[in-house]
Design an enzyme around this catalytic site. Sequence first.
Site, PDB file in Angstrom:
ATOM      1  N   LYS A   6       0.811 -44.867   4.580  1.00  0.00           N
ATOM      2  CA  LYS A   6       1.221 -44.629   3.186  1.00  0.00           C
ATOM      3  C   LYS A   6       0.030 -44.989   2.303  1.00  0.00           C
ATOM      4  O   LYS A   6      -0.799 -45.817   2.667  1.00  0.00           O
ATOM      5  CB  LYS A   6       2.414 -45.524   2.820  1.00  0.00           C
ATOM      6  CG  LYS A   6       3.211 -45.040   1.629  1.00  0.00           C
ATOM      7  CD  LYS A   6       4.244 -43.996   1.991  1.00  0.00           C
ATOM      8  CE  LYS A   6       4.867 -43.384   0.752  1.00  0.00           C
ATOM      9  NZ  LYS A   6       5.981 -42.476   1.100  1.00  0.00           N
ATOM     10  N   ASP A  40       4.477 -38.096  -2.860  1.00  0.00           N
ATOM     11  CA  ASP A  40       5.544 -39.095  -3.003  1.00  0.00           C
ATOM     12  C   ASP A  40       5.761 -39.212  -4.512  1.00  0.00           C
ATOM     13  O   ASP A  40       5.393 -38.292  -5.267  1.00  0.00           O
ATOM     14  CB  ASP A  40       5.129 -40.434  -2.358  1.00  0.00           C
ATOM     15  CG  ASP A  40       6.298 -41.414  -2.242  1.00  0.00           C
ATOM     16  OD1 ASP A  40       7.198 -41.179  -1.427  1.00  0.00           O
ATOM     17  OD2 ASP A  40       6.331 -42.413  -2.987  1.00  0.00           O
TER      18      ASP A  40
HETATM   19  P1  NDP Z   1       9.427 -37.908  -7.991  1.00  0.00           P
HETATM   20  O1  NDP Z   1       8.227 -38.511  -8.626  1.00  0.00           O
HETATM   21  O2  NDP Z   1       9.540 -36.435  -7.901  1.00  0.00           O
HETATM   22  O3  NDP Z   1      10.753 -38.446  -8.724  1.00  0.00           O
HETATM   23  C1  NDP Z   1      11.029 -39.805  -8.810  1.00  0.00           C
HETATM   24  C2  NDP Z   1      12.280 -39.980  -9.636  1.00  0.00           C
HETATM   25  O4  NDP Z   1      12.680 -41.338  -9.568  1.00  0.00           O
HETATM   26  C3  NDP Z   1      12.074 -39.660 -11.101  1.00  0.00           C
HETATM   27  O5  NDP Z   1      13.279 -39.192 -11.659  1.00  0.00           O
HETATM   28  C4  NDP Z   1      11.726 -41.037 -11.679  1.00  0.00           C
HETATM   29  O6  NDP Z   1      12.011 -41.183 -13.051  1.00  0.00           O
HETATM   30  C5  NDP Z   1      12.656 -41.928 -10.891  1.00  0.00           C
HETATM   31  N1  NDP Z   1      12.093 -43.274 -10.815  1.00  0.00           N
HETATM   32  C6  NDP Z   1      10.884 -43.638 -10.332  1.00  0.00           C
HETATM   33  N2  NDP Z   1      10.716 -44.961 -10.459  1.00  0.00           N
HETATM   34  C7  NDP Z   1      11.847 -45.425 -11.043  1.00  0.00           C
HETATM   35  C8  NDP Z   1      12.290 -46.700 -11.428  1.00  0.00           C
HETATM   36  N3  NDP Z   1      11.524 -47.784 -11.243  1.00  0.00           N
HETATM   37  N4  NDP Z   1      13.533 -46.814 -11.983  1.00  0.00           N
HETATM   38  C9  NDP Z   1      14.312 -45.733 -12.176  1.00  0.00           C
HETATM   39  N5  NDP Z   1      13.937 -44.486 -11.832  1.00  0.00           N
HETATM   40  C10 NDP Z   1      12.728 -44.344 -11.267  1.00  0.00           C
HETATM   41  O7  NDP Z   1       9.542 -38.601  -6.546  1.00  0.00           O
HETATM   42  P2  NDP Z   1      10.300 -38.077  -5.253  1.00  0.00           P
HETATM   43  O8  NDP Z   1      11.561 -37.413  -5.661  1.00  0.00           O
HETATM   44  O9  NDP Z   1       9.338 -37.375  -4.391  1.00  0.00           O
HETATM   45  O10 NDP Z   1      10.628 -39.463  -4.503  1.00  0.00           O
HETATM   46  C11 NDP Z   1      11.814 -40.207  -4.765  1.00  0.00           C
HETATM   47  C12 NDP Z   1      12.039 -41.189  -3.628  1.00  0.00           C
HETATM   48  O11 NDP Z   1      12.147 -40.482  -2.383  1.00  0.00           O
HETATM   49  C13 NDP Z   1      10.933 -42.225  -3.402  1.00  0.00           C
HETATM   50  O12 NDP Z   1      11.512 -43.424  -2.939  1.00  0.00           O
HETATM   51  C14 NDP Z   1      10.119 -41.592  -2.285  1.00  0.00           C
HETATM   52  O13 NDP Z   1       9.378 -42.558  -1.553  1.00  0.00           O
HETATM   53  C15 NDP Z   1      11.215 -40.988  -1.446  1.00  0.00           C
HETATM   54  N6  NDP Z   1      10.808 -39.937  -0.534  1.00  0.00           N
HETATM   55  C16 NDP Z   1      10.226 -38.802  -1.013  1.00  0.00           C
HETATM   56  C17 NDP Z   1       9.862 -37.796  -0.133  1.00  0.00           C
HETATM   57  C18 NDP Z   1       9.350 -36.490  -0.610  1.00  0.00           C
HETATM   58  O14 NDP Z   1       9.248 -35.581   0.204  1.00  0.00           O
HETATM   59  N7  NDP Z   1       9.037 -36.316  -1.874  1.00  0.00           N
HETATM   60  C19 NDP Z   1      10.002 -37.980   1.325  1.00  0.00           C
HETATM   61  C20 NDP Z   1      10.734 -39.170   1.702  1.00  0.00           C
HETATM   62  C21 NDP Z   1      11.084 -40.117   0.790  1.00  0.00           C
HETATM   63  P3  NDP Z   1      10.793 -41.217 -14.121  1.00  0.00           P
HETATM   64  O15 NDP Z   1      10.370 -39.803 -14.259  1.00  0.00           O
HETATM   65  O16 NDP Z   1      11.389 -41.810 -15.328  1.00  0.00           O
HETATM   66  O17 NDP Z   1       9.726 -42.101 -13.505  1.00  0.00           O
END
Ligand code: NDP
Length: 449
Positions: free
Chosen positions: A130, A170
């Site tokens: 990571k 991510d």
């Molecule tokens: P994105 O950046 O596309 O979206 C993240 C979302 O989570 C946004 O809506 C963001 O809101 C919100 N968010 C982030 N930090 C916080 C916080 N501290 N409190 C509240 N909301 C928060 O990321 P992904 O959708 O790609 O990833 C989401 C999760 O899934 C992560 O844990 C990631 O590690 C996991 N994941 C992702 C994969 C992928 O293929 N993308 C694969 C496997 C796991 P805001 O815009 O306000 O920051």
Amino acid sequence: MAVTDHVDLATFMAGVSKRNPGQTEFIQAVQEVAQDIYEFMEDKVQYHEAQILRRIAEPDRVISFRVCWEDDNHNIRVQRGWRVQCNNAIGPYKGGIRFHPSVTESVLKFLAFEQTFKNSLTGLPMGGGKGGANFNPKGKSDAEVMRFCQSFMTELYRHIGPDTDVPAGDIGVGGREIGYMFGQYKRIVNRWEGVLTGKGLEYGGSAMRPEATGYGAVYFLRNMLMHKGMDVEGHTAVISGSGNVATHAAEKITQLGGKVLTLSDSGGYIHDPDGLTQEKIDWIKHLKNVKRGRISEYADEFKGATFHEGRPWGVKADLALPCATQNELNADEAKTLVANGVKAVSEGANMPTTLEGVHAFQDAKVMYAPGKAANAGGVAVSGLEMSQNSERVSWNHERLGDMLTDLMQGIHGKCVEYGEKDGHVDYVKGANIAGFKKVADAMLAFGVV
Ligand code: NDP
């Protein structure tokens, strides 16, 4: 007699805490895995003698570097970047890159550790890694993001490669950032090779990759429900996040006849009692990916929907999918979901539920799928992107969709194999043991390295 024969779990964890001072997320992740593995290892002396768990809990290496870049006002900015290469016993290191102000070495070590077991569970030859930086792409211009990504890759490129370490996206790293980083890598090494996944379809990306994590989390959920003679259809769902994983999870739930009531971002959540439709989800994708707006704007656009500060776990629903970030669902919130009759929880995000929250679900015998199993669809399709790049071919959407469905069913099956007892499946235990066993056996084959 092997040294670890005398070390109980509490002593082992005390050692982990001592060697990783202040790294709470990493210690939490090791604790969660170790408690299941200890039980499994009890009568397996070969793992003890080879100190396998101790070795897995020590990343192969942690690379940290300075990232300098110039903002649009010609200020010089300095960020810190990392790549954690946790374990490559079963394949090249593989895991995403996160750009977010909350990124620390501890967060990335926890994510790389989890990734090792997740990648093992997919059955594909991928090790765990990571990376990321404490850079906030929010509010930055495209030119600023490009300069940051180029500077980040100018250091990272020497540590990665298609047979060494293959990063992906991510939080904060989507198609735009992957494009800038891939462009810079290619420019430096003067080779087109599959060094990143999550690429655009025009330059070696895989069909289904954007959808894979969110869809996969719903497929896993569906497998859990079907194991108990139920289905997604007719059930309501609360989802957190509004990024890649959350929007695609919402899309698949909706396609399967479920009703999604909430999505969120770090500002709060929207509650739409009528449920999301494909049209509404497309509107959110545009809001987030193109306009880079806030989820609160949804309540201004769609009648009947309301915006609230905080997290969505108080909204009554049958299914819950935390899809935003780590530790976003605590014990009180888990108890509220249980009291409201939640039947199943599938984690799209990595470690979104605190350890106490997990125990609350387990005590209530709610079907609970940890992220390392439920969100493995993303990295699985990334693995298939690597295969396509090596073969110089592109498989179509249908073929990849079928492969994703099969992969998630396979992961569910492994969790049941190692986690079912007296008619109840402990998915945490099943995922931990199944993921661990393959990596551990490979490490045993290598001797002491
Ligand atoms: P994105 O950046 O596309 O979206 C993240 C979302 O989570 C946004 O809506 C963001 O809101 C919100 N968010 C982030 N930090 C916080 C916080 N501290 N409190 C509240 N909301 C928060 O990321 P992904 O959708 O790609 O990833 C989401 C999760 O899934 C992560 O844990 C990631 O590690 C996991 N994941 C992702 C994969 C992928 O293929 N993308 C694969 C496997 C796991 P805001 O815009 O306000 O920051």
